[in-house]
Structure formats: C-alpha cells, structure tokens
Scaffold this active site. Structure first.
Site, PDB file in Angstrom:
ATOM      1  N   ALA A 133      -0.876   3.505  12.786  1.00 36.31           N
ATOM      2  CA  ALA A 133      -2.239   4.018  12.672  1.00 36.31           C
ATOM      3  C   ALA A 133      -3.130   3.553  13.813  1.00 36.31           C
ATOM      4  O   ALA A 133      -4.024   4.285  14.243  1.00 36.31           O
ATOM      5  CB  ALA A 133      -2.843   3.599  11.332  1.00 36.31           C
ATOM      6  N   GLU A 143     -12.882  10.526  -3.850  1.00 34.85           N
ATOM      7  CA  GLU A 143     -11.732  11.136  -3.176  1.00 34.85           C
ATOM      8  C   GLU A 143     -11.238  12.294  -4.026  1.00 34.85           C
ATOM      9  O   GLU A 143     -11.159  12.194  -5.254  1.00 34.85           O
ATOM     10  CB  GLU A 143     -10.603  10.121  -3.000  1.00 34.85           C
ATOM     11  CG  GLU A 143      -9.335  10.726  -2.373  1.00 34.85           C
ATOM     12  CD  GLU A 143      -8.178   9.751  -2.327  1.00 34.85           C
ATOM     13  OE1 GLU A 143      -8.212   8.851  -1.457  1.00 34.85           O
ATOM     14  OE2 GLU A 143      -7.250   9.864  -3.162  1.00 34.85           O
ATOM     15  N   ARG A 175      -1.366   6.077   9.259  1.00 32.02           N
ATOM     16  CA  ARG A 175       0.006   6.415   9.654  1.00 32.02           C
ATOM     17  C   ARG A 175       0.541   7.470   8.713  1.00 32.02           C
ATOM     18  O   ARG A 175       1.164   8.446   9.121  1.00 32.02           O
ATOM     19  CB  ARG A 175       0.903   5.171   9.597  1.00 32.02           C
ATOM     20  CG  ARG A 175       2.344   5.459  10.074  1.00 32.02           C
ATOM     21  CD  ARG A 175       3.353   4.470   9.549  1.00 32.02           C
ATOM     22  NE  ARG A 175       3.527   4.588   8.105  1.00 32.02           N
ATOM     23  CZ  ARG A 175       4.370   3.836   7.407  1.00 32.02           C
ATOM     24  NH1 ARG A 175       5.073   2.891   8.012  1.00 32.02           N
ATOM     25  NH2 ARG A 175       4.483   3.998   6.101  1.00 32.02           N
ATOM     26  N   HIS A 215       0.374  -4.441   2.449  1.00 35.89           N
ATOM     27  CA  HIS A 215       1.135  -3.184   2.503  1.00 35.89           C
ATOM     28  C   HIS A 215       2.563  -3.449   2.056  1.00 35.89           C
ATOM     29  O   HIS A 215       3.172  -4.454   2.423  1.00 35.89           O
ATOM     30  CB  HIS A 215       1.118  -2.612   3.928  1.00 35.89           C
ATOM     31  CG  HIS A 215       1.571  -1.194   3.997  1.00 35.89           C
ATOM     32  ND1 HIS A 215       2.892  -0.819   3.886  1.00 35.89           N
ATOM     33  CD2 HIS A 215       0.875  -0.031   4.157  1.00 35.89           C
ATOM     34  CE1 HIS A 215       3.000   0.490   3.983  1.00 35.89           C
ATOM     35  NE2 HIS A 215       1.785   0.999   4.139  1.00 35.89           N
TER      36      HIS A 215
END
Length: 293
Positions: A123, A16, A106, A148
């Site tokens: 999402a 990433e 999201r 989360h």
C-alpha cells in the site's frame, strides 16, 4: 475541507457501504444512503468487491454520493490486478467526477494469487504514487490495532504503518477491532513510533453470531470475553443475539469515544435500520449528531 484537516478540529461521524453485485439492483443501497444522510455524516466510504473486483459499481456509488451534495465520498482503492497506467487512468476518472478522497490499500490477496498481480506490492507504494501524481487527493491509510494477520510481529506491522504515513498517508482508518483496550495500547505504540496522524476507528455492529465469528477469523482479531459471553448465551437465538449485540456495539462506541478517537466510522453492512437503532441507543440521533462536533 479535507477530511484530514477536519479530524484535527473535532470528532467526525462516518459510514462504510459496499456495492451490490453487478446483477443486483442499486436502489436498495440508494435507499440506505438516504437514511444514513439523515445523520449528516462527514463522509461515506465505499468498498470494492473481493480482490479489487466490482470497481464499476464502486464508481457508480461514489458518484451518486457526490451528486447528492450531502457528504464527502471516499473510495477504497487497491493494488490488486492493476498496472501503474490503469491506476493513473482510474485516479483521473475519480477526479473528473469530483472525487478527491481515497483510502489506499494493498487489498486482500485472492485465493490462488501469488501477490497482487499488479505493479505495486504494498500500500505504501500506491500511496506514494497517488501523492506524486495527484497531490490533490486526500489519502487515508488502513491500520490494524491487533496487527495485520500476515505480519509476523507488531513491530513490523507498526513499521509498515509508519512507512505509509511517510509516503503521504494523511490519516488512519482502522480495521475491525472489538478490543478497545488493545486499541489504546496500539495507539500508545504507534505514537512512540512517530505516527502522528489522526485516527478514525472502525466499528462493526454485532448483529449475527456467524458474521462475528467469520469476520474475526478472516481478520485475525480477538473476540473479547464480554462478546464471547453474548455468543455463548444467545448464539442459537438470532433475535436475542441481535438485541444483545446492538447493546454491545453501543458500549463499544462509547469506549472508543472515551479512548480519544478522532473519528467514528460505522461499517453499515448496508443495513440502515440496525445502524439507526444503534446510533439512537448511543444518543447519536439525527438531531443530536451535532453534539459530536
């Protein structure tokens, strides 16, 4: 080949990167990418800025990765500040550039916002929209092995993950989780819940004390005992901390591979030398990357 299909065949390696701010040059990141390409990554993902900002730079980077011909670009894509019309236009723009892999999120709610300020709240709505309008996209979804931070319970969080899968999510890319044993417990739970898609485990290199603590607090993730000991022992000595942190990251990579992940995703932090050091220590060299296959 779609990444979702490749993950069913062998262990993948990916990175990433994040875009520089609009007033910063792009060249340092392009140099980083050249170094990362040496590992023959199966894909490189590129984030947005906070709150879905800096999308222009994201597009520029994804297009550059695509034109390199050296790997598959995956764009992050959020619901923040976006109407259905704007999302559809952006999806078409990505497809026009030949970019057909996407991580649908999201997104983090910016401070002062009451929700996403867009037409989608979650999402799963974005994933369903993408798959209905543009089924050619290979859509990844995020998963959080430690739950989360905004979800009241593990059960609710896993339910949302199942919904994202059923809306078209083709594989999971995990968020930060230093605790590999917790990851294994989470995998057992989601498999029982009928979530069967491949999992790409995200690993963030341990390089500085402040960054480790800040990211743990932001994500609501734990700092395991062995990492806590590194912070306590070397936290006031940046050079020694980085050395111990790299060794810790190598052990974490080996633990994840032994846990049966489908893909290893390194958050490069745009620091190619540190990533090269870690992968070399983990015996994942430029020439040896083929061993992962």
């Amino acid at each position: 080949m779609r990444i979702s299909e490749l993950l069913k065949e062998r262990l993948t390696l990916s990175f990433e990167v994040f875009p520089p701010k609009e007033d910063k040059p792009l060249e340092p990141l392009l140099n980083t990418l050249e170094h990362l390409y040496q590992f023959s990554p199966d894909f490189i993902s590129c984030t947005y800025g906070a709150g879905g900002s800096n999308a222009g730079r994201n597009t520029e980077i994804c297009e550059n990765i695509k034109h390199s011909g050296k790997t598959t670009p995956i764009t992050h894509f959020t619901c923040i500040n976006s109407s259905k019309k704007e999302i559809n236009e952006m999806l078409n723009a990505y497809l026009d550039m030949g970019i057909d892999h996407i991580l649908a999120l999201r997104g983090d709610i910016p401070k002062g916002y009451d929700g996403t300020n867009g037409e989608f709240t979650y999402a799963n709505e974005l994933i369903r929209f993408i798959k209905e309008r543009h089924p050619q996209f290979c859509v990844a979804m995020s998963g959080v092995p430690e739950k989360h931070i905004e979800s009241p319970t593990f059960e609710e969080d896993i339910t949302h993950l199942r919904i994202k899968q059923d809306c078209g999510g083709e594989y999971i890319m995990t968020q930060l989780c230093h605790d590999v044993e917790q990851y294994e417990r989470w995998v057992e739970k989601i498999r029982k819940a009928g979530i069967y898609v491949p999992i790409v485990a995200g690993v963030m290199p341990v390089l500085t004390k402040d960054a480790v603590i800040r990211m743990a607090v932001m994500n609501g993730c734990s700092i395991p005992r062995d990492l806590s000991e590194i912070i306590g022992r070397y936290g006031e000595n940046p050079e020694d901390f980085k050395k111990a942190g790299k060794e810790y990251t190598v052990k974490q990579i080996h633990k994840y591979i032994n846990a049966g992940i489908n893909g290893l995703h390194i958050y490069s932090l745009n620091k190619h030398q540190d990533v090269e050091d870690i992968l070399g220590m983990a015996s994942i060299t430029h020439e040896g990357k083929k061993e992962l296959k």
